[in-house]
Design an enzyme around this catalytic site. Sequence first.
Site, PDB file in Angstrom:
ATOM      1  N   ARG A 105      40.231 -93.707 -36.764  1.00 14.71           N
ATOM      2  CA  ARG A 105      41.626 -94.161 -36.775  1.00 14.71           C
ATOM      3  C   ARG A 105      41.670 -95.675 -36.636  1.00 14.71           C
ATOM      4  NH1 ARG A 105      42.842 -89.820 -32.297  1.00 14.71           N
ATOM      5  NH2 ARG A 105      40.716 -90.493 -31.947  1.00 14.71           N
ATOM      6  N   SER A 137      45.208 -85.875 -29.954  1.00 11.49           N
ATOM      7  CA  SER A 137      45.588 -84.678 -29.184  1.00 11.49           C
ATOM      8  C   SER A 137      46.175 -85.095 -27.840  1.00 11.49           C
ATOM      9  CB  SER A 137      44.366 -83.789 -28.942  1.00 11.49           C
ATOM     10  OG  SER A 137      43.822 -83.361 -30.152  1.00 11.49           O
ATOM     11  N   HIS A 162      43.375 -84.004 -37.515  1.00  9.38           N
ATOM     12  CA  HIS A 162      42.097 -83.294 -37.646  1.00  9.38           C
ATOM     13  C   HIS A 162      42.032 -82.553 -38.987  1.00  9.38           C
ATOM     14  CE1 HIS A 162      42.158 -83.058 -32.995  1.00  9.38           C
ATOM     15  NE2 HIS A 162      41.182 -83.884 -33.307  1.00  9.38           N
ATOM     16  N   LYS A 203      36.085 -82.192 -19.529  1.00 10.48           N
ATOM     17  CA  LYS A 203      35.978 -81.416 -18.282  1.00 10.48           C
ATOM     18  C   LYS A 203      37.288 -80.703 -17.926  1.00 10.48           C
ATOM     19  CE  LYS A 203      31.763 -82.775 -17.035  1.00 10.48           C
ATOM     20  NZ  LYS A 203      31.375 -83.227 -18.363  1.00 10.48           N
TER      21      LYS A 203
HETATM   22  P1  ADP Z   1      36.524 -86.222 -29.435  1.00 13.55           P
HETATM   23  O1  ADP Z   1      36.827 -85.950 -28.004  1.00 13.55           O
HETATM   24  O2  ADP Z   1      35.117 -85.936 -29.846  1.00 13.55           O
HETATM   25  O3  ADP Z   1      37.004 -87.553 -29.962  1.00 13.55           O
HETATM   26  P2  ADP Z   1      38.742 -85.081 -30.828  1.00 13.55           P
HETATM   27  O4  ADP Z   1      39.105 -83.650 -30.944  1.00 13.55           O
HETATM   28  O5  ADP Z   1      39.702 -85.985 -30.146  1.00 13.55           O
HETATM   29  O6  ADP Z   1      37.348 -85.073 -30.156  1.00 13.55           O
HETATM   30  O7  ADP Z   1      38.451 -85.673 -32.271  1.00 13.55           O
HETATM   31  C1  ADP Z   1      37.463 -85.140 -33.106  1.00 13.55           C
HETATM   32  C2  ADP Z   1      37.262 -86.070 -34.277  1.00 13.55           C
HETATM   33  O8  ADP Z   1      38.474 -86.168 -35.011  1.00 13.55           O
HETATM   34  C3  ADP Z   1      36.906 -87.516 -33.927  1.00 13.55           C
HETATM   35  O9  ADP Z   1      36.080 -88.036 -34.936  1.00 13.55           O
HETATM   36  C4  ADP Z   1      38.227 -88.219 -33.939  1.00 13.55           C
HETATM   37  O10 ADP Z   1      38.063 -89.601 -34.201  1.00 13.55           O
HETATM   38  C5  ADP Z   1      38.878 -87.515 -35.099  1.00 13.55           C
HETATM   39  N1  ADP Z   1      40.332 -87.569 -35.040  1.00 13.55           N
HETATM   40  C6  ADP Z   1      41.129 -87.200 -34.034  1.00 13.55           C
HETATM   41  N2  ADP Z   1      42.436 -87.408 -34.356  1.00 13.55           N
HETATM   42  C7  ADP Z   1      42.429 -87.923 -35.614  1.00 13.55           C
HETATM   43  C8  ADP Z   1      43.442 -88.381 -36.503  1.00 13.55           C
HETATM   44  N3  ADP Z   1      44.732 -88.386 -36.156  1.00 13.55           N
HETATM   45  N4  ADP Z   1      43.064 -88.838 -37.696  1.00 13.55           N
HETATM   46  C9  ADP Z   1      41.756 -88.870 -38.027  1.00 13.55           C
HETATM   47  N5  ADP Z   1      40.750 -88.488 -37.255  1.00 13.55           N
HETATM   48  C10 ADP Z   1      41.080 -88.011 -36.049  1.00 13.55           C
END
Ligand code: ADP
Length: 170
Positions: A93, A131, A20, A44
Amino acid sequence: MTQEISAIYPGSFDPVTNGHLDIVERGRSIFDRVVVAVSVNQDKNPLFTIEERIEMLRDVTRQWDNVEIDQFDGLLVDYATSRGASVILRGIRAVTDFDYEFQMALMNRRLAGSIETVFLVPAEAYEYLSSSLVKEVASLGGTVSGLLPLLVEELLSAKLEALTDADKEL
Ligand code: ADP
């Protein structure tokens, strides 16, 4: 004077990972302002409360003056409009992200044609990082060092320990 461009980076951030942060850092060098917006209604059953997720994000982005942390409820495009943002920033990703992200981007364009979704690719090291995977590995006792900011790693292990202790008391 040229108009400033704000980008909203939405997600659940449960918890924030180095993947992130990689996207936030790239985004802040392209746009004037990046608002990391934690979705209140998306997941949720999150591990961390919304307040905890926001606090962690604030702590680990403190050094960047054009990055702000907020939360939102309801339609993302309505929130983006209310913040005067013209860009939705998403990280992309491996191939598995594409289908869902394309659907979301096209739906958001249908809802608000003036807002563009911009996808950024993280450093290769974070290409398979999520995550949920981090939480799974950590809960099974595996090491997640290097994948999370140190503070988040510590809070994750404390949270998992507290949950295990609570389980034992049942
Ligand atoms: P969501 O549930 O909306 O996917 P996340 O917190 O999992 O929320 O991810 C938020 C954003 O960050 C999304 O665009 C996701 O694709 C991106 N993201 C999550 N992990 C990574 C990563 N390791 N590298 C690049 N982008 C990521």
